[in-house]
Motif scaffolding. Structure first.
Motif: not given
Length: 161
Positions: A29, A116-117, A139, A143-144, A154, A156
């Protein structure tokens, strides 16, 4: 291959790995316009964190950074990130770096390690983390922004010690 502490002279080989991974926009990210100076400050950790490299002779095959996931009340949980040179992927470099980071975190007395991602389409990394004892605890959908797959989730991920 061996894993050792990052040394400043490694940067000449680490930066191209980081640059390639970040500019691909498939797994991290980070801003694809990241400069070498910005990347150095972002990647090279100082205590209580640590930066490591995987080397074959003098060649850097991959790199890792690790440390506390959050400050203060969250500092008992570690985190780590890994990048592997494109031509070294599929040779166990990422697995070796992950195991090294987990061993380091356990020796430091952390209660676990949290990612985290983790881009859910990064199947190779997700498989390594699952094999090494992580679970997907959640998830974040879409988010990406993947350059070819569009919006993907993404994860976790967490490994308790």
């Amino acid at each position: 291959m061996r894993i050792r502490e990052f040394a400043p002279q490694d940067w000449a080989q680490v930066w191209p790995i980081i640059s390639d991974v970040v500019r691909a926009e498939e797994t991290f990210v980070y801003d694809p316009a990241l400069t070498a100076d910005e990347a150095y400050d972002l990647w090279v950790d100082v205590p209580p964190g640590r930066t490591a490299v995987a080397v074959d002779g003098e060649r850097v095959l991959g790199t890792a950074k690790m440390g506390p996931n959050r400050p203060g009340p969250g500092s008992h949980v570690s985190t780590a990130s890994f990048m592997v040179a494109a031509d070294a992927r599929g040779r166990g470099v990422g697995t070796a770096l992950c195991r090294d980071a987990l061993d380091w975190a356990r020796r430091q007395g952390y209660a676990g390690m949290q990612f985290n991602a983790v881009v859910e389409s990064n199947r190779a990394a997700v498989e390594v983390y699952l094999r090494e004892g992580f679970t997907v605890v959640g998830t974040v959908p879409g988010a990406f922004r993947h350059p070819t797959l569009g919006r993907v989730g993404l994860h976790v991920m967490y490994c308790e010690f």
